[in-house]
Design a protein around this motif. Structure first.
Motif, short mmCIF file in Angstrom:
data_model
loop_
_atom_site.label_atom_id
_atom_site.label_comp_id
_atom_site.label_asym_id
_atom_site.label_seq_id
_atom_site.Cartn_x
_atom_site.Cartn_y
_atom_site.Cartn_z
N GLN A 7 15.01 -8.26 -9.17
CA GLN A 7 16.46 -7.98 -9.72
C GLN A 7 16.10 -6.86 -10.42
OE1 GLN A 7 17.73 -11.24 -11.86
NE2 GLN A 7 18.08 -12.48 -10.11
N GLN A 8 16.89 -5.68 -10.31
CA GLN A 8 17.07 -4.50 -11.17
C GLN A 8 17.72 -4.94 -12.40
OE1 GLN A 8 15.23 -1.75 -10.43
NE2 GLN A 8 15.78 -1.02 -12.69
N GLY A 9 17.15 -4.92 -13.55
CA GLY A 9 18.24 -5.43 -14.65
C GLY A 9 18.12 -4.13 -15.78
N GLY A 10 18.34 -4.27 -16.90
CA GLY A 10 18.50 -3.40 -17.81
C GLY A 10 16.95 -2.81 -18.52
N TYR A 11 16.10 -3.83 -18.14
CA TYR A 11 14.81 -3.67 -18.75
C TYR A 11 13.93 -3.41 -17.73
CZ TYR A 11 16.68 -5.77 -22.83
OH TYR A 11 17.32 -6.27 -23.85
N GLY A 12 14.14 -3.00 -16.54
CA GLY A 12 13.20 -2.67 -15.49
C GLY A 12 13.38 -3.81 -14.24
N VAL A 13 12.29 -3.68 -13.47
CA VAL A 13 12.23 -4.68 -12.42
C VAL A 13 11.83 -6.00 -12.88
CG1 VAL A 13 11.11 -5.07 -10.16
CG2 VAL A 13 11.94 -2.67 -10.76
N GLU A 14 12.48 -7.16 -12.52
CA GLU A 14 12.21 -8.37 -12.77
C GLU A 14 11.71 -9.01 -11.58
OE1 GLU A 14 11.57 -10.34 -15.75
OE2 GLU A 14 12.12 -8.26 -16.75
N CYS A 15 10.57 -9.69 -11.42
CA CYS A 15 10.12 -10.13 -10.13
C CYS A 15 9.03 -11.35 -10.35
CB CYS A 15 9.39 -9.35 -9.06
SG CYS A 15 7.99 -8.63 -9.97
#
Length: 170
Positions: A7-15
């Motif tokens: 997911q692309q969130g406000g803090y970068g890529v979460e994976c």
């Protein structure tokens, strides 16, 4: 290998990504399991008959087989969660031990083992040669100082790490 939620969130890529390395131990694994159980049963029988010398001997045989199987039957698992890579060693398909973890943003360089310069840095080997993947040494800053992790990552895991820390690969 397992990919879940990129997911692309406000803090970068979460994976989250898991890579599992194993090989077919075939008859070795079965033989060690059978020998282990048989020696334990025989040790218990001798102990029940109050023959402590033979009970101790077969107990020692059981212990040797147990230690041998934990050193011979080894698998590795890499778990990437957000920016953190955790490396596990799985012994005899039952005992799971974390042998390292690091933030992938802290990787300072990635080199093949042949191109590694001599240094005082500790290198932790955490891959199966039979996995058929190219092993690389990932030099990173940890709480113990600069440590090298010799890993054999698949293409998907390597690409996820390159997305977060592309400069380490050049």
């Amino acid at each position: 290998m397992f990919v879940n939620d990129i997911q692309q969130g406000g803090y970068g890529v979460e994976c989250f990504y898991e890579q599992f390395q194993t090989k077919d131990y075939g008859s070795l694994e079965k033989i060690l399991n059978i020998l282990s159980k048989v020696s334990l049963v025989i040790a218990i029988l001798f102990a029940a008959m109050l023959n402590l010398v033979f009970a101790a001997a077969f107990g020692l045989i059981y212990l040797v087989i147990f230690i041998l199987s934990r050193n011979l039957i080894v698998e590795y698992e890499y778990e990437l969660t957000a920016d953190e890579l955790v490396i596990f060693k799985i012994m005899n398909k039952s005992k799971r031990k974390q042998i390292g973890s690091f933030n992938i943003r802290e990787i300072s360089s990635v080199k093949s083992p042949e191109r590694l310069e001599k240094s005082n840095s500790k290198i932790i080997k955490a891959y199966l040669e039979e996995a058929g993947l190219k092993d690389m040494v990932y030099m990173t800053k940890t709480s113990q100082g600069v440590v090298g992790f010799q890993l054999a990552m698949d293409e998907n895991l390597t690409n996820l790490i390159k997305r977060v820390n592309p400069l380490a690969f050049y």
